[in-house]
Design a protein around this motif. Structure first.
Motif, PDB file in Angstrom:
ATOM      1  N   LEU A 130      46.088   8.764  48.331  1.00 47.35           N
ATOM      2  CA  LEU A 130      46.675  10.086  48.596  1.00 47.35           C
ATOM      3  C   LEU A 130      47.863  10.356  47.685  1.00 47.35           C
ATOM      4  O   LEU A 130      47.998  11.448  47.127  1.00 47.35           O
ATOM      5  CB  LEU A 130      47.157  10.169  50.049  1.00 47.35           C
ATOM      6  CG  LEU A 130      46.131  10.429  51.127  1.00 47.35           C
ATOM      7  CD1 LEU A 130      46.764  10.257  52.497  1.00 47.35           C
ATOM      8  CD2 LEU A 130      45.563  11.824  50.979  1.00 47.35           C
ATOM      9  N   ALA A 131      48.715   9.369  47.562  1.00 48.81           N
ATOM     10  CA  ALA A 131      49.926   9.524  46.751  1.00 48.81           C
ATOM     11  C   ALA A 131      49.577   9.790  45.297  1.00 48.81           C
ATOM     12  O   ALA A 131      50.200  10.639  44.652  1.00 48.81           O
ATOM     13  CB  ALA A 131      50.801   8.283  46.883  1.00 48.81           C
ATOM     14  N   LYS A 132      48.571   9.112  44.792  1.00 49.65           N
ATOM     15  CA  LYS A 132      48.166   9.302  43.398  1.00 49.65           C
ATOM     16  C   LYS A 132      47.473  10.646  43.194  1.00 49.65           C
ATOM     17  O   LYS A 132      47.754  11.359  42.227  1.00 49.65           O
ATOM     18  CB  LYS A 132      47.226   8.175  42.965  1.00 49.65           C
ATOM     19  CG  LYS A 132      47.924   6.860  42.775  1.00 49.65           C
ATOM     20  CD  LYS A 132      46.943   5.775  42.416  1.00 49.65           C
ATOM     21  CE  LYS A 132      47.644   4.423  42.366  1.00 49.65           C
ATOM     22  NZ  LYS A 132      46.687   3.338  42.197  1.00 49.65           N
ATOM     23  N   ARG A 133      46.594  10.985  44.107  1.00 47.87           N
ATOM     24  CA  ARG A 133      45.790  12.201  43.938  1.00 47.87           C
ATOM     25  C   ARG A 133      46.597  13.474  44.143  1.00 47.87           C
ATOM     26  O   ARG A 133      46.428  14.449  43.424  1.00 47.87           O
ATOM     27  CB  ARG A 133      44.611  12.169  44.899  1.00 47.87           C
ATOM     28  CG  ARG A 133      43.708  13.358  44.746  1.00 47.87           C
ATOM     29  CD  ARG A 133      42.456  13.214  45.542  1.00 47.87           C
ATOM     30  NE  ARG A 133      41.606  14.372  45.291  1.00 47.87           N
ATOM     31  CZ  ARG A 133      40.463  14.568  45.869  1.00 47.87           C
ATOM     32  NH1 ARG A 133      39.995  13.678  46.721  1.00 47.87           N
ATOM     33  NH2 ARG A 133      39.760  15.636  45.617  1.00 47.87           N
ATOM     34  N   TYR A 134      47.485  13.477  45.140  1.00 47.15           N
ATOM     35  CA  TYR A 134      48.175  14.713  45.506  1.00 47.15           C
ATOM     36  C   TYR A 134      49.663  14.714  45.153  1.00 47.15           C
ATOM     37  O   TYR A 134      50.351  15.678  45.460  1.00 47.15           O
ATOM     38  CB  TYR A 134      48.011  14.981  47.004  1.00 47.15           C
ATOM     39  CG  TYR A 134      46.571  15.243  47.370  1.00 47.15           C
ATOM     40  CD1 TYR A 134      45.963  16.448  47.035  1.00 47.15           C
ATOM     41  CD2 TYR A 134      45.826  14.284  48.034  1.00 47.15           C
ATOM     42  CE1 TYR A 134      44.641  16.680  47.357  1.00 47.15           C
ATOM     43  CE2 TYR A 134      44.504  14.510  48.371  1.00 47.15           C
ATOM     44  CZ  TYR A 134      43.916  15.714  48.035  1.00 47.15           C
ATOM     45  OH  TYR A 134      42.603  15.949  48.355  1.00 47.15           O
ATOM     46  N   GLN A 135      50.163  13.669  44.546  1.00 47.17           N
ATOM     47  CA  GLN A 135      51.575  13.584  44.181  1.00 47.17           C
ATOM     48  C   GLN A 135      52.442  14.039  45.362  1.00 47.17           C
ATOM     49  O   GLN A 135      53.094  15.084  45.325  1.00 47.17           O
ATOM     50  CB  GLN A 135      51.856  14.399  42.927  1.00 47.17           C
ATOM     51  CG  GLN A 135      51.084  13.885  41.748  1.00 47.17           C
ATOM     52  CD  GLN A 135      51.245  14.740  40.504  1.00 47.17           C
ATOM     53  OE1 GLN A 135      51.751  15.842  40.559  1.00 47.17           O
ATOM     54  NE2 GLN A 135      50.805  14.208  39.387  1.00 47.17           N
ATOM     55  N   LEU A 136      52.441  13.250  46.405  1.00 39.11           N
ATOM     56  CA  LEU A 136      53.053  13.620  47.681  1.00 39.11           C
ATOM     57  C   LEU A 136      54.532  13.970  47.589  1.00 39.11           C
ATOM     58  O   LEU A 136      55.053  14.681  48.445  1.00 39.11           O
ATOM     59  CB  LEU A 136      52.839  12.491  48.700  1.00 39.11           C
ATOM     60  CG  LEU A 136      51.378  12.208  49.051  1.00 39.11           C
ATOM     61  CD1 LEU A 136      51.287  11.033  50.007  1.00 39.11           C
ATOM     62  CD2 LEU A 136      50.721  13.435  49.643  1.00 39.11           C
ATOM     63  N   ASP A 137      55.202  13.513  46.557  1.00 38.14           N
ATOM     64  CA  ASP A 137      56.618  13.849  46.387  1.00 38.14           C
ATOM     65  C   ASP A 137      56.836  15.346  46.165  1.00 38.14           C
ATOM     66  O   ASP A 137      57.946  15.841  46.329  1.00 38.14           O
ATOM     67  CB  ASP A 137      57.234  13.071  45.227  1.00 38.14           C
ATOM     68  CG  ASP A 137      57.384  11.596  45.533  1.00 38.14           C
ATOM     69  OD1 ASP A 137      57.395  11.243  46.725  1.00 38.14           O
ATOM     70  OD2 ASP A 137      57.482  10.814  44.581  1.00 38.14           O
ATOM     71  N   ASN A 138      55.778  16.063  45.791  1.00 41.77           N
ATOM     72  CA  ASN A 138      55.894  17.492  45.535  1.00 41.77           C
ATOM     73  C   ASN A 138      55.829  18.339  46.807  1.00 41.77           C
ATOM     74  O   ASN A 138      55.935  19.558  46.735  1.00 41.77           O
ATOM     75  CB  ASN A 138      54.784  17.957  44.582  1.00 41.77           C
ATOM     76  CG  ASN A 138      54.935  17.344  43.210  1.00 41.77           C
ATOM     77  OD1 ASN A 138      56.027  16.972  42.797  1.00 41.77           O
ATOM     78  ND2 ASN A 138      53.839  17.228  42.495  1.00 41.77           N
ATOM     79  N   TYR A 139      55.632  17.711  47.950  1.00 40.48           N
ATOM     80  CA  TYR A 139      55.490  18.433  49.214  1.00 40.48           C
ATOM     81  C   TYR A 139      56.636  18.067  50.152  1.00 40.48           C
ATOM     82  O   TYR A 139      57.142  16.962  50.130  1.00 40.48           O
ATOM     83  CB  TYR A 139      54.151  18.087  49.885  1.00 40.48           C
ATOM     84  CG  TYR A 139      52.960  18.437  49.032  1.00 40.48           C
ATOM     85  CD1 TYR A 139      52.422  19.712  49.053  1.00 40.48           C
ATOM     86  CD2 TYR A 139      52.392  17.489  48.182  1.00 40.48           C
ATOM     87  CE1 TYR A 139      51.334  20.039  48.264  1.00 40.48           C
ATOM     88  CE2 TYR A 139      51.302  17.812  47.386  1.00 40.48           C
ATOM     89  CZ  TYR A 139      50.778  19.084  47.432  1.00 40.48           C
ATOM     90  OH  TYR A 139      49.708  19.396  46.654  1.00 40.48           O
ATOM     91  N   ALA A 140      56.991  19.010  51.006  1.00 39.35           N
ATOM     92  CA  ALA A 140      58.055  18.783  51.993  1.00 39.35           C
ATOM     93  C   ALA A 140      57.436  18.166  53.251  1.00 39.35           C
ATOM     94  O   ALA A 140      57.278  18.824  54.277  1.00 39.35           O
ATOM     95  CB  ALA A 140      58.760  20.095  52.318  1.00 39.35           C
ATOM     96  N   LEU A 141      57.086  16.896  53.153  1.00 41.77           N
ATOM     97  CA  LEU A 141      56.459  16.194  54.274  1.00 41.77           C
ATOM     98  C   LEU A 141      57.482  15.374  55.026  1.00 41.77           C
ATOM     99  O   LEU A 141      58.380  14.773  54.433  1.00 41.77           O
ATOM    100  CB  LEU A 141      55.359  15.260  53.769  1.00 41.77           C
ATOM    101  CG  LEU A 141      54.158  15.918  53.109  1.00 41.77           C
ATOM    102  CD1 LEU A 141      53.234  14.853  52.539  1.00 41.77           C
ATOM    103  CD2 LEU A 141      53.419  16.792  54.090  1.00 41.77           C
ATOM    104  N   LYS A 142      57.323  15.336  56.336  1.00 41.44           N
ATOM    105  CA  LYS A 142      58.177  14.516  57.182  1.00 41.44           C
ATOM    106  C   LYS A 142      57.422  13.270  57.652  1.00 41.44           C
ATOM    107  O   LYS A 142      57.975  12.188  57.712  1.00 41.44           O
ATOM    108  CB  LYS A 142      58.649  15.338  58.378  1.00 41.44           C
ATOM    109  CG  LYS A 142      59.623  14.642  59.275  1.00 41.44           C
ATOM    110  CD  LYS A 142      60.106  15.576  60.366  1.00 41.44           C
ATOM    111  CE  LYS A 142      61.136  14.887  61.233  1.00 41.44           C
ATOM    112  NZ  LYS A 142      61.613  15.782  62.285  1.00 41.44           N
ATOM    113  N   VAL A 143      56.130  13.458  58.011  1.00 43.81           N
ATOM    114  CA  VAL A 143      55.322  12.353  58.554  1.00 43.81           C
ATOM    115  C   VAL A 143      53.909  12.430  57.999  1.00 43.81           C
ATOM    116  O   VAL A 143      53.323  13.510  57.908  1.00 43.81           O
ATOM    117  CB  VAL A 143      55.257  12.424  60.108  1.00 43.81           C
ATOM    118  CG1 VAL A 143      54.346  11.341  60.664  1.00 43.81           C
ATOM    119  CG2 VAL A 143      56.639  12.326  60.725  1.00 43.81           C
ATOM    120  N   ILE A 144      53.369  11.262  57.653  1.00 44.33           N
ATOM    121  CA  ILE A 144      51.948  11.094  57.379  1.00 44.33           C
ATOM    122  C   ILE A 144      51.437  10.121  58.431  1.00 44.33           C
ATOM    123  O   ILE A 144      51.888   8.983  58.508  1.00 44.33           O
ATOM    124  CB  ILE A 144      51.675  10.526  55.975  1.00 44.33           C
ATOM    125  CG1 ILE A 144      52.207  11.467  54.900  1.00 44.33           C
ATOM    126  CG2 ILE A 144      50.178  10.277  55.783  1.00 44.33           C
ATOM    127  CD1 ILE A 144      52.072  10.917  53.494  1.00 44.33           C
TER     128      ILE A 144
END
Length: 67
Positions: A40-54
């Motif tokens: 997920l981190a590689k595919r969607y570059q999670l740092d670009n989203y304002a996420l609190k919990v996965i």
């Protein structure tokens, strides 16, 4: 990078990452969930989203909580 491991109810782990994102891991299939998180981190570059919990506790579903 991982900032903290939390052992929850003597059964499962939560990871808190350096950006304060919480990753809820399942009791079983821990390695599969970590592989899923990595993909997920590689595919969607999670740092670009304002996420609190996965939440990866359900093997067939991923739940996201926005910040």
């Amino acid at each position: 990078m991982i900032k903290k491991f939390s052992f929850i109810s003597k059964r499962r782990f939560d990871l808190t990452l350096e950006n304060d994102l919480i990753v809820k891991l399942p009791e079983d299939n821990l390695m599969q969930s970590l592989d899923q998180l990595s993909a997920l981190a590689k595919r969607y570059q999670l740092d670009n989203y304002a996420l609190k919990v996965i939440d990866l506790r359900k093997l067939d579903k991923i739940f996201l909580e926005l910040d």
